[in-house]
Design a protein around this motif. Structure first.
Motif, mmCIF file in Angstrom:
data_model
loop_
_atom_site.group_PDB
_atom_site.id
_atom_site.type_symbol
_atom_site.label_atom_id
_atom_site.label_comp_id
_atom_site.label_asym_id
_atom_site.label_seq_id
_atom_site.Cartn_x
_atom_site.Cartn_y
_atom_site.Cartn_z
ATOM 1 N N TYR A 104 0.754 -1.294 0.140
ATOM 2 C CA TYR A 104 -0.116 -0.036 -0.069
ATOM 3 C C TYR A 104 0.967 1.388 0.038
ATOM 4 N N GLY A 105 1.736 1.231 0.769
ATOM 5 C CA GLY A 105 2.970 2.179 0.950
ATOM 6 C C GLY A 105 3.511 2.693 -0.426
ATOM 7 N N LEU A 106 3.881 1.406 -1.225
ATOM 8 C CA LEU A 106 4.486 1.924 -2.418
ATOM 9 C C LEU A 106 3.431 2.533 -3.485
ATOM 10 N N TRP A 107 2.116 1.891 -3.628
ATOM 11 C CA TRP A 107 1.269 2.557 -4.177
ATOM 12 C C TRP A 107 0.905 3.991 -4.175
ATOM 13 N N ASP A 148 8.440 -12.197 -2.253
ATOM 14 C CA ASP A 148 8.431 -13.638 -2.741
ATOM 15 C C ASP A 148 7.069 -14.460 -2.733
ATOM 16 N N ASP A 149 6.712 -14.633 -4.235
ATOM 17 C CA ASP A 149 5.742 -15.855 -4.022
ATOM 18 C C ASP A 149 4.345 -15.284 -3.480
ATOM 19 N N PHE A 191 -0.425 -5.601 -9.181
ATOM 20 C CA PHE A 191 -0.011 -6.115 -7.798
ATOM 21 C C PHE A 191 0.998 -6.979 -8.047
ATOM 22 N N THR A 192 1.177 -7.722 -9.164
ATOM 23 C CA THR A 192 2.610 -8.611 -9.284
ATOM 24 C C THR A 192 3.868 -7.596 -9.364
ATOM 25 N N ARG A 193 3.757 -6.366 -10.093
ATOM 26 C CA ARG A 193 4.722 -5.510 -10.327
ATOM 27 C C ARG A 193 5.058 -4.948 -9.009
ATOM 28 N N ALA A 194 4.189 -4.568 -8.077
ATOM 29 C CA ALA A 194 4.557 -3.892 -6.638
ATOM 30 C C ALA A 194 5.158 -5.117 -5.841
ATOM 31 N N CYS A 195 4.933 -6.323 -5.698
ATOM 32 C CA CYS A 195 5.602 -7.449 -5.286
ATOM 33 C C CYS A 195 7.050 -7.750 -5.788
#
Length: 343
Positions: free
Chosen positions: A180-183, A287-288, A277-281
């Protein structure tokens, strides 16, 4: 026996009646009519004896797969469609009359050589089984619809595992906070990803279900929403379910429906949601973790809230306890907490 009669036009008409079945056709010559009658009589004899039509001469498995895709597999998912196309490439030239256990043995060998695992090959054979069953029961063709199932059962004798490992990954509070912080720092982020994720956690819905919800399907009085064509192993189209929106979910929905009265609740491309979502992770080094893991956490949380199996199943859409059990993830501390609540 066939009967032949010459029409005023000079053509010959052949008629066959056998075991309650009737066939008729006209031909330019009597020889053509007799040849056709011989072939049809053989087919009708076959049907009268076994109840199924013989496989058309020269018909291939590819022909059957193509016909199945046209009529029985409309709106098939990406995985099913891709698998049917692969089966057409690998086995399409095999004549239906020659399809047997040895042909499928060699197919499995090739799939293993290509690096496919037991779970993938088992899925391939399950889709092939669906095609063969359709050919036998929908088209009444005299084909062995057990061939693919028997081949699938043989995988265990090869030492191949046919069941994927059950996934139990849940996002932690710390992981969600970082995402959430990244977004929040991304000025070009157009999707309300934090809101969508929080809605997924509050409802247990799949990503595709969330982006298909329509405002017109929300009942403000009952605080429910209709999920259209919800995923189901036996029935997808027309499998509409009305589910309750719990307080956390309703808190997200209410301001949206005050501003808009029609259209999608979340009018965004599901693929974009998943990709974001995938890019943020990936950027955070988490991981995973996948968007679908939010559904796992939500379902487990429903149980931790004290909801029983029927009520959780209503929210998630699972049909059986066996399907729902993998999402429970109940911990010893959860049992202690439940007892404290009762006390």
């Amino acid at each position: 026996m066939a009967t032949f009669s010459q029409l005023p036009s000079g053509k010959w008409r052949a008629q066959i009646r056998k075991a309650g079945l009737y066939r008729a056709a006209s031909f330019a010559t009597k020889r053509e009519a007799k040849d056709w009658a011989t072939q049809v009589e053989a087919q009708l004899n076959h049907i009268a004896t076994g109840g199924y039509a013989p496989v058309p001469k020269g018909a291939t498995l590819g022909d059957l797969i193509d016909k199945y895709r046209e009529t029985a597999a409309q709106r098939a998912g990406k995985t099913k469609e891709a698998t049917l196309l692969m089966l057409g490439r690998e086995l399409g030239k095999v004549k239906l009359a020659n399809l047997n256990a040895v042909v499928l043995r060699d197919f499995i060998d090739r799939r293993q050589d290509d690096g496919a695992g037991g779970v993938t090959i088992a899925a391939d054979l399950s889709f092939l089984s669906a095609v063969l069953k359709w050919g036998r029961h929908a088209r009444q063709l005299d084909i062995n619809d057990r061939l693919a199932l028997d081949a699938r059962a043989s995988l265990q004798h090869r030492g191949l595992k046919t069941r994927s490992k059950e996934r139990d990954r849940e996002p932690t509070d710390e992981e969600l906070s970082r995402i959430y912080g990244l977004w929040a720092t991304m000025k070009r982020q157009q999707l309300p990803m934090q809101t969508i994720c929080q809605f997924a956690l509050a409802t247990g819905m799949r990503q595709g279900e969330i982006t298909r919800l329509e405002i017109e399907d929300i009942d403000q009085q009952a605080k429910t929403v209709v999920i259209r064509d919800r995923k189901d192993p036996r029935q997808k189209l027309g499998n509409d379910q009305t589910v309750p929106l719990l307080p956390d979910a309703w808190a997200i929905v209410e301001p949206i429906i005050q501003e808009r009265k029609t259209g999608f609740l979340f009018p965004y491309d599901g693929r974009s949601v998943s990709a974001s979502f995938t890019r943020a992770c990936q950027e955070l080094g988490i991981d995973d973790l996948h968007f679908h893991d939010l559904r796992h956490r939500a379902t487990a949380q429903f149980f931790r809230m004290g909801l029983d199996i029927p009520r959780v199943a209503l929210l998630t859409g699972h049909k059986t306890w066996a399907m729902l059990r993998r999402y429970t993830a109940i911990k010893p501390s959860d049992v202690h907490d439940a007892i404290k609540k009762v006390a």
